[in-house]
Design a protein around this motif. Structure first.
Motif, PDB file in Angstrom:
ATOM      1  N   GLN A 163      73.286  39.502  73.797  1.00 50.43           N
ATOM      2  CA  GLN A 163      73.447  39.423  75.254  1.00 50.43           C
ATOM      3  C   GLN A 163      72.788  38.176  75.833  1.00 50.43           C
ATOM      4  OE1 GLN A 163      71.804  43.363  75.843  1.00 50.43           O
ATOM      5  NE2 GLN A 163      73.748  44.167  76.609  1.00 50.43           N
ATOM      6  N   ILE A 164      71.602  37.826  75.336  1.00 44.07           N
ATOM      7  CA  ILE A 164      70.900  36.643  75.839  1.00 44.07           C
ATOM      8  C   ILE A 164      71.620  35.368  75.427  1.00 44.07           C
ATOM      9  CG2 ILE A 164      68.774  35.289  75.655  1.00 44.07           C
ATOM     10  CD1 ILE A 164      68.655  37.791  77.484  1.00 44.07           C
ATOM     11  N   ILE A 165      72.104  35.313  74.185  1.00 47.49           N
ATOM     12  CA  ILE A 165      72.865  34.130  73.747  1.00 47.49           C
ATOM     13  C   ILE A 165      74.113  33.976  74.608  1.00 47.49           C
ATOM     14  CG2 ILE A 165      74.240  33.157  71.853  1.00 47.49           C
ATOM     15  CD1 ILE A 165      72.251  34.489  69.924  1.00 47.49           C
ATOM     16  N   TRP A 166      74.786  35.086  74.862  1.00 44.02           N
ATOM     17  CA  TRP A 166      76.031  35.048  75.631  1.00 44.02           C
ATOM     18  C   TRP A 166      75.785  34.580  77.059  1.00 44.02           C
ATOM     19  CZ3 TRP A 166      80.670  35.402  73.481  1.00 44.02           C
ATOM     20  CH2 TRP A 166      81.779  35.475  74.330  1.00 44.02           C
ATOM     21  N   THR A 167      74.752  35.130  77.702  1.00 42.13           N
ATOM     22  CA  THR A 167      74.496  34.767  79.095  1.00 42.13           C
ATOM     23  C   THR A 167      73.970  33.332  79.210  1.00 42.13           C
ATOM     24  OG1 THR A 167      72.351  35.902  78.918  1.00 42.13           O
ATOM     25  CG2 THR A 167      74.137  37.106  79.943  1.00 42.13           C
ATOM     26  N   SER A 168      73.223  32.877  78.227  1.00 39.19           N
ATOM     27  CA  SER A 168      72.761  31.484  78.229  1.00 39.19           C
ATOM     28  C   SER A 168      73.954  30.529  78.129  1.00 39.19           C
ATOM     29  CB  SER A 168      71.795  31.236  77.068  1.00 39.19           C
ATOM     30  OG  SER A 168      70.647  32.043  77.177  1.00 39.19           O
ATOM     31  N   THR A 169      74.894  30.894  77.273  1.00 40.55           N
ATOM     32  CA  THR A 169      76.105  30.083  77.113  1.00 40.55           C
ATOM     33  C   THR A 169      76.933  30.099  78.398  1.00 40.55           C
ATOM     34  OG1 THR A 169      76.136  30.598  74.743  1.00 40.55           O
ATOM     35  CG2 THR A 169      78.185  29.762  75.711  1.00 40.55           C
ATOM     36  N   PHE A 170      77.001  31.251  79.032  1.00 40.77           N
ATOM     37  CA  PHE A 170      77.689  31.393  80.312  1.00 40.77           C
ATOM     38  C   PHE A 170      77.091  30.451  81.360  1.00 40.77           C
ATOM     39  CE2 PHE A 170      77.475  33.860  84.408  1.00 40.77           C
ATOM     40  CZ  PHE A 170      78.773  33.620  84.810  1.00 40.77           C
ATOM     41  N   GLY A 171      75.764  30.382  81.406  1.00 39.81           N
ATOM     42  CA  GLY A 171      75.097  29.495  82.361  1.00 39.81           C
ATOM     43  C   GLY A 171      75.431  28.037  82.122  1.00 39.81           C
ATOM     44  N   HIS A 193      73.598  20.553  71.581  1.00 47.13           N
ATOM     45  CA  HIS A 193      72.175  20.893  71.616  1.00 47.13           C
ATOM     46  C   HIS A 193      71.984  22.377  71.933  1.00 47.13           C
ATOM     47  CE1 HIS A 193      68.009  19.761  71.593  1.00 47.13           C
ATOM     48  NE2 HIS A 193      67.796  20.265  72.806  1.00 47.13           N
ATOM     49  N   HIS A 194      72.798  22.893  72.837  1.00 48.08           N
ATOM     50  CA  HIS A 194      72.720  24.313  73.186  1.00 48.08           C
ATOM     51  C   HIS A 194      73.001  25.190  71.969  1.00 48.08           C
ATOM     52  CE1 HIS A 194      73.427  28.093  75.308  1.00 48.08           C
ATOM     53  NE2 HIS A 194      74.562  28.194  74.647  1.00 48.08           N
ATOM     54  N   ILE A 195      74.089  24.897  71.266  1.00 47.96           N
ATOM     55  CA  ILE A 195      74.461  25.699  70.110  1.00 47.96           C
ATOM     56  C   ILE A 195      73.407  25.590  69.009  1.00 47.96           C
ATOM     57  CG2 ILE A 195      76.164  25.972  68.264  1.00 47.96           C
ATOM     58  CD1 ILE A 195      78.304  25.085  70.288  1.00 47.96           C
ATOM     59  N   SER A 196      72.894  24.372  68.801  1.00 46.54           N
ATOM     60  CA  SER A 196      71.866  24.172  67.776  1.00 46.54           C
ATOM     61  C   SER A 196      70.607  24.974  68.091  1.00 46.54           C
ATOM     62  CB  SER A 196      71.507  22.686  67.665  1.00 46.54           C
ATOM     63  OG  SER A 196      72.607  21.939  67.192  1.00 46.54           O
ATOM     64  N   LEU A 197      70.185  24.958  69.354  1.00 43.20           N
ATOM     65  CA  LEU A 197      68.994  25.707  69.745  1.00 43.20           C
ATOM     66  C   LEU A 197      69.201  27.213  69.559  1.00 43.20           C
ATOM     67  CD1 LEU A 197      67.689  23.953  72.989  1.00 43.20           C
ATOM     68  CD2 LEU A 197      66.549  24.083  70.782  1.00 43.20           C
ATOM     69  N   MET A 198      70.378  27.695  69.923  1.00 41.08           N
ATOM     70  CA  MET A 198      70.666  29.118  69.764  1.00 41.08           C
ATOM     71  C   MET A 198      70.575  29.530  68.298  1.00 41.08           C
ATOM     72  SD  MET A 198      71.316  30.508  72.761  1.00 41.08           S
ATOM     73  CE  MET A 198      69.993  29.452  73.353  1.00 41.08           C
ATOM     74  N   VAL A 199      71.238  28.788  67.433  1.00 39.51           N
ATOM     75  CA  VAL A 199      71.292  29.151  66.011  1.00 39.51           C
ATOM     76  C   VAL A 199      69.937  28.936  65.344  1.00 39.51           C
ATOM     77  CG1 VAL A 199      72.383  28.642  63.800  1.00 39.51           C
ATOM     78  CG2 VAL A 199      73.766  28.697  65.881  1.00 39.51           C
ATOM     79  N   GLU A 200      69.250  27.859  65.695  1.00 36.82           N
ATOM     80  CA  GLU A 200      67.926  27.614  65.111  1.00 36.82           C
ATOM     81  C   GLU A 200      66.946  28.725  65.495  1.00 36.82           C
ATOM     82  OE1 GLU A 200      66.801  23.714  66.340  1.00 36.82           O
ATOM     83  OE2 GLU A 200      68.408  22.747  65.194  1.00 36.82           O
ATOM     84  N   GLY A 201      67.064  29.209  66.734  1.00 42.28           N
ATOM     85  CA  GLY A 201      66.215  30.314  67.170  1.00 42.28           C
ATOM     86  C   GLY A 201      66.511  31.586  66.390  1.00 42.28           C
ATOM     87  N   ILE A 202      67.798  31.815  66.113  1.00 41.82           N
ATOM     88  CA  ILE A 202      68.195  32.990  65.329  1.00 41.82           C
ATOM     89  C   ILE A 202      67.612  32.901  63.917  1.00 41.82           C
ATOM     90  CG2 ILE A 202      70.163  34.155  64.244  1.00 41.82           C
ATOM     91  CD1 ILE A 202      71.819  33.175  66.717  1.00 41.82           C
ATOM     92  N   ILE A 203      67.743  31.752  63.296  1.00 44.37           N
ATOM     93  CA  ILE A 203      67.245  31.565  61.936  1.00 44.37           C
ATOM     94  C   ILE A 203      65.728  31.674  61.901  1.00 44.37           C
ATOM     95  CG2 ILE A 203      67.136  29.975  59.991  1.00 44.37           C
ATOM     96  CD1 ILE A 203      69.904  31.211  60.548  1.00 44.37           C
ATOM     97  N   LEU A 204      65.065  31.095  62.920  1.00 45.06           N
ATOM     98  CA  LEU A 204      63.609  31.161  62.977  1.00 45.06           C
ATOM     99  C   LEU A 204      63.134  32.612  63.044  1.00 45.06           C
ATOM    100  CD1 LEU A 204      60.852  29.749  63.258  1.00 45.06           C
ATOM    101  CD2 LEU A 204      61.225  29.695  65.740  1.00 45.06           C
ATOM    102  N   ARG A 205      63.807  33.422  63.838  1.00 41.84           N
ATOM    103  CA  ARG A 205      63.433  34.828  63.965  1.00 41.84           C
ATOM    104  C   ARG A 205      63.619  35.560  62.628  1.00 41.84           C
ATOM    105  NH1 ARG A 205      61.582  38.831  63.693  1.00 41.84           N
ATOM    106  NH2 ARG A 205      61.208  40.498  65.204  1.00 41.84           N
ATOM    107  N   LYS A 206      64.593  35.118  61.858  1.00 44.07           N
ATOM    108  CA  LYS A 206      64.845  35.757  60.558  1.00 44.07           C
ATOM    109  C   LYS A 206      63.680  35.517  59.601  1.00 44.07           C
ATOM    110  CE  LYS A 206      68.101  35.861  56.704  1.00 44.07           C
ATOM    111  NZ  LYS A 206      69.329  35.283  56.110  1.00 44.07           N
ATOM    112  N   THR A 207      62.997  34.362  59.729  1.00 43.05           N
ATOM    113  CA  THR A 207      61.922  34.031  58.803  1.00 43.05           C
ATOM    114  C   THR A 207      60.604  34.699  59.162  1.00 43.05           C
ATOM    115  OG1 THR A 207      61.263  32.056  60.071  1.00 43.05           O
ATOM    116  CG2 THR A 207      62.964  31.776  58.390  1.00 43.05           C
ATOM    117  N   ILE A 208      60.546  35.279  60.373  1.00 39.99           N
ATOM    118  CA  ILE A 208      59.310  35.925  60.794  1.00 39.99           C
ATOM    119  C   ILE A 208      59.240  37.336  60.212  1.00 39.99           C
ATOM    120  CG2 ILE A 208      57.966  36.750  62.768  1.00 39.99           C
ATOM    121  CD1 ILE A 208      59.292  34.564  64.436  1.00 39.99           C
ATOM    122  N   ASN A 209      58.190  37.651  59.561  1.00 35.04           N
ATOM    123  CA  ASN A 209      58.040  38.984  58.951  1.00 35.04           C
ATOM    124  C   ASN A 209      57.703  40.037  59.995  1.00 35.04           C
ATOM    125  OD1 ASN A 209      58.559  38.056  56.318  1.00 35.04           O
ATOM    126  ND2 ASN A 209      56.426  37.359  56.098  1.00 35.04           N
TER     127      ASN A 209
END
Length: 209
Positions: A163-171, A193-209
């Motif tokens: 939902q947050i990714i979608w609404t950020s993209t909407f903005g 840059h928007h798409i890169s930040l979204m995906v990098e944030g997703i990947i970063l969250r995956k690495t957090i235990n």
């Protein structure tokens, strides 16, 4: 062809002509300039005839909005991304969605900024459980589930992320539509840059235990 079938075909033809005219007016002049009288003048019908096929202007607008939104959903649903890694699916889907929205700016604004109850039945996506009921959000949600499948993250977290990714993209899309004089190269940089930040944030969250 029987009389009933012929009348039904004629009805559909008249309705389609009205919708085409209304859509043209919205694209050319904006939603606030649309009126039954203007449609009637454009297609050389009397306002009474238009009211014979549509209850009011609101019904015409809602019909157009639902059609255009369904076009967006069909495009996203038809993307051939089954062989992509989930993060690449998200990149491609977001890029395609942004491109499609920018190709139909007036229609997009009309659809997503409309707060009528009828339209929100199709476009609202911030409620709990939206990832199941909204096809567009579900595409993103399923890719996120693939990414986070080895993490102990609940469905609610994944849905909130979608939902947050979608609404950020909407903005971003709305700003690109409103600030229409931005040079094309700058637009490309912002989208990338928007798409890169979204995906990098997703990947970063995956690495957090």
């Amino acid at each position: 062809m029987g009389i009933k079938e012929r009348k039904e075909r004629e009805k559909n033809t008249h309705r389609e002509l009205i919708l085409i005219s209304a859509d043209k007016i919205i694209k050319g002049e904006g939603l606030d300039k649309l009126s039954i009288r203007k449609i009637a003048s454009d297609i050389e019908y009397s306002p009474a005839i238009i009211y014979h096929y549509f209850h009011d202007k609101e019904e015409i607008i809602n019909t157009i909005i639902k059609r255009n939104y369904e076009k967006i959903i069909r495009t996203l649903s038809s993307l051939q991304v089954s062989e992509y890694k989930p993060e690449d699916k998200i990149k491609y889907s977001l890029e395609k969605y942004i491109q499609l929205a920018l190709e139909m700016p007036e229609e997009y604004k009309t659809i997503l900024l409309n707060n009528s109850t009828e339209v929100l039945k199709h476009t609202s996506l911030l409620f709990e459980g939206a990832s199941v009921k909204r096809k567009a959000l579900n595409i993103l949600y399923e890719s996120l589930k693939e990414i986070y499948m080895d993490k102990s993250l609940g469905d609610n977290f994944i849905e909130l992320t979608a939902q947050i990714i979608w609404t950020s993209t909407f903005g971003l899309i709305l700003k690109l539509i409103i600030e229409k004089d931005i040079p094309s190269e700058q637009r490309k940089l912002l989208i990338h840059h928007h798409i890169s930040l979204m995906v990098e944030g997703i990947i970063l969250r995956k690495t957090i235990n």
